[in-house]
Design a protein around this motif. Structure first.
Motif: not given
Length: 651
Positions: A180-183, A328-332
């Motif tokens: 989902a988060w990596w399209s 400190g990190v993004n959702a992907s």
């Protein structure tokens, strides 16, 4: 002679219903129907409807439900923009001449014979003059998911496993947070290889029946699908696709039938894959060489490194990513798949004292061995020596940890499809408790380090739900409701992760897009170039087929082209990068400077007149602010992202 009377309408309906209900035919028909509806209406979960890609964000075109997220910049500015560019040009996308050929890393054909077939999904986009663009965009978006959902149950059935668990595995892969988060990239990186393997096994089965031409055709098509295995994002495609290919080939070769059908299927499929794969690599040798020669990512060699426990096993608790930003990190980067299934697998194999045989369980052994290899890669600190491990050293442990759960889902489904339900609740409760404890601990670590917005209640409820679902499936493996419960629970963390977009937003239908698209054919025909100074404007140019110096550099640089700007290659460390973007900043009267983010972005601050001197075919520049320079003449203005953009002729 008696006359046969037509069957009553009721009998016809009942026969049709029986036909639909055979095996999972209704599910297959429903999946295809959903795909057709999505394509007809141009519905996707793309984030190209983000405000920065609107002419007027306050008055966007079309319909969108949910929020587009900047974290999907690669999908927005690269993957989808390239698809739209192909739709606009009816040929190759209008990428920067500063960049080397990028066909391999984005699965699109330029002028090669072999790549036209291997990258068939992008070749079909050239039908934009016949089929509406929004339909082709949606078809390209959903095609890998369609192939996965149809091929995985068939593959399970071919191996003698339950089609139901094939559906279970495919749906959970689609619903994985990393997907989902990596399209949808993980699905795209396994679907075509899986489809090719299904055709290879089908060819073997038909050869065994004495057929000749049909199985040869199936094997050849399967080989073409498999030929694309090392393309797109190779680290993930190899991690996910190789075990499917190895397991399928080994299964055919280990069958007890005669050697002829086995060898025919494997050799025709493999030979076709080698010919088309090698041909595609040869056609793209310059881009491949550019990629391998880059400072990033070509020279990067990864080493084994233990990954945070919470990020490895916390996928079921990632629901808050739909509403809050991590720290400190993004959702992907935080997303993963259902790695907790490895705990479930371990309980099934140890607590139940169950050992599958080798010949009949080659798929399980293949996925199990492959999984152990990658678990070691992301769990052990092997030091610099691990940089010498082939294949593994191409995949950074954080990237591997995001998709290794896909292997767990497939392996668990293979095992469960042959699992005999126990008489007692001992093993089911043990499996449920183990998975619940691991999930709960991972969720608590996520809250402490990455997701402070994770509610305390979810740290209790999510593990409980995981434990119930695992225990129920283990106890009742042949019933549908436990699988349905697990699917529903898996959907909750990602239900709002992506927007629902109808059409192509403003990128093709807005006045600004039409103005660019109207001038693009003449620019392509005359060899003219444009250049812009913002990512949003670069995407507007690319999506409408306008040749541009700015934009994408996905494989790596064209060194000779860059030397027009940097004759001595003094700044090669800045621009010798792949997988990224080229940005210009206009600075009339100022010296040229270069910058990079040390990963994939290349920035050039330059006087437009200096750029014109280096690139005589530079015809227009687009600026987000007014400019004054001797070589510039204001041509027109357009509105983009709610702000004016100025188009200058460069003389």
């Amino acid at each position: 002679m008696k006359t046969r009377l037509p069957a009553p309408a009721g009998d016809a309906v009942r026969n049709a219903w029986r036909w639909v209900c055979v095996n999972d035919r209704a599910a297959r028909l429903g999946t295809v129907l959903v795909f057709v509806v999505l394509v007809l209406f141009g519905i996707t979960t793309s984030s190209i409807g983000i405000s920065e890609l609107r002419q007027d964000p306050a008055d966007p075109l079309g319909w969108q439900f949910g929020k587009s997220r900047p974290i999907r910049s690669d999908e927005i500015h690269a993957f989808s923009a390239i698809v739209l560019s192909i739709l606009a040009t009816h040929g190759a996308p209008s990428l920067s001449p500063l960049a080397a050929r990028a066909d391999l890393v984005h699965r699109f054909p330029t002028d090669g014979f072999f790549e036209q077939f291997v990258f068939f999904d992008s070749t079909l986009l050239r039908a934009a003059g016949v089929i509406p663009e929004h339909m082709l965009f949606a078809a390209h978006w959903w095609l890998p998911s369609l192939i996965l959902l149809l091929a995985m149950p068939t593959w399970f059935h071919q191996l003698g496993r339950s089609r139901r668990y094939g559906w279970f595995a495919a749906i959970l892969i689609v619903l994985s947070p990393s997907n989902a988060w990596w399209s949808l990239q993980p699905v795209a990186l396994i679907a075509y290889t899986l489809g090719g393997c299904v055709l290879m096994i089908a060819a073997y089965q038909r050869f065994k029946q004495g057929q000749r031409f049909a199985p040869a055709a199936l094997a050849a098509v399967g080989g073409i699908l498999i030929a694309g295995l090392p393309t797109f994002y190779a680290p993930w495609s190899l991690l996910l696709g190789l075990p499917v290919l190895i397991a399928s080939t080994a299964w055919i070769l280990l069958q007890r039938s005669g050697w002829a059908p086995r060898l025919k299927a494997v050799l025709i499929t493999g030979g076709t894959a080698v010919v088309f794969g090698a041909g595609t690599l040869f056609e793209n040798r310059e881009g491949l060489q550019a990629l391998f020669s880059t400072v990033y990512p070509g020279s990067r060699r990864a080493e084994a490194d233990p990954q945070p426990f919470g990020r490895l096993f916390g996928a079921p608790a990632l629901g808050p990513l739909q509403y809050f930003e991590p720290v400190g990190v993004n959702a992907s980067e935080l997303s993963s798949s259902f790695t907790v299934f490895f705990v479930w697998i371990l309980v099934l194999l140890l607590a139940a004292q169950w050992r599958p045989g080798f010949r009949d369980s080659i798929a399980e052994w293949t996925f199990g061995s492959w999984s152990v290899l990658w678990i070691a890669w992301i769990s052990l600190d092997l030091g610099p020596m691990s940089q010498k491990f082939p294949l593994l050293n191409l995949v950074t442990p954080p990237r591997a940890s995001q998709v290794v759960g896909v292997l767990a889902v497939i392996l668990a489904s293979l095992l469960l499809s042959r699992w005999s339900p126990p008489d007692s609740w001992r093993v089911p409760l043990l499996a449920g408790a183990a998975c619940a404890l691991v999930t709960g601990y991972a969720a608590s670590l996520l809250k402490a380090a990455d997701l402070p917005e994770l509610p305390d209640a979810q740290i209790l409820l999510v593990p409980l739900a995981v434990g119930v679902a695992v225990a129920a499936i283990t106890k009742y493996p042949q019933r549908l409701w436990p699988l349905a419960l697990c699917v529903v629970l898996a959907a909750l963390p990602v239900a709002r992760a992506n927007p629902v977009l109808v059409g192509l937003g403003d990128l093709r239908a807005s006045d600004a897009a039409k103005a660019v698209a109207g001038q693009a054919p003449a620019a392509r025909a005359d060899g003219k170039l444009w250049a812009a100074d913002s990512p949003a404007l670069n995407t507007l140019l690319l999506s409408n087929g306008m040749p541009s110096l700015s934009g994408l550099q996905r494989s790596g640089p064209d060194a000779a082209a860059w030397q027009k700007l940097d004759p001595e290659s003094a700044y090669a460390n800045k621009w010798n990068r792949g997988g990224g973007y080229i940005f210009f900043s206009w600075a009339p009267g100022q010296p040229t400077t270069y910058e990079t983010n040390d990963f994939d972005a290349v920035g050039v601050t330059i006087d437009p007149c200096v750029l014109k001197a280096a690139w005589q075919n530079l015809d227009r520049i687009v600026s987000s602010r007014p400019l004054e320079a001797a070589c510039l003449a204001l041509d027109s203005e357009l509105q983009w992202d709610g702000k004016p953009a100025y188009i200058y002729t460069v003389r």
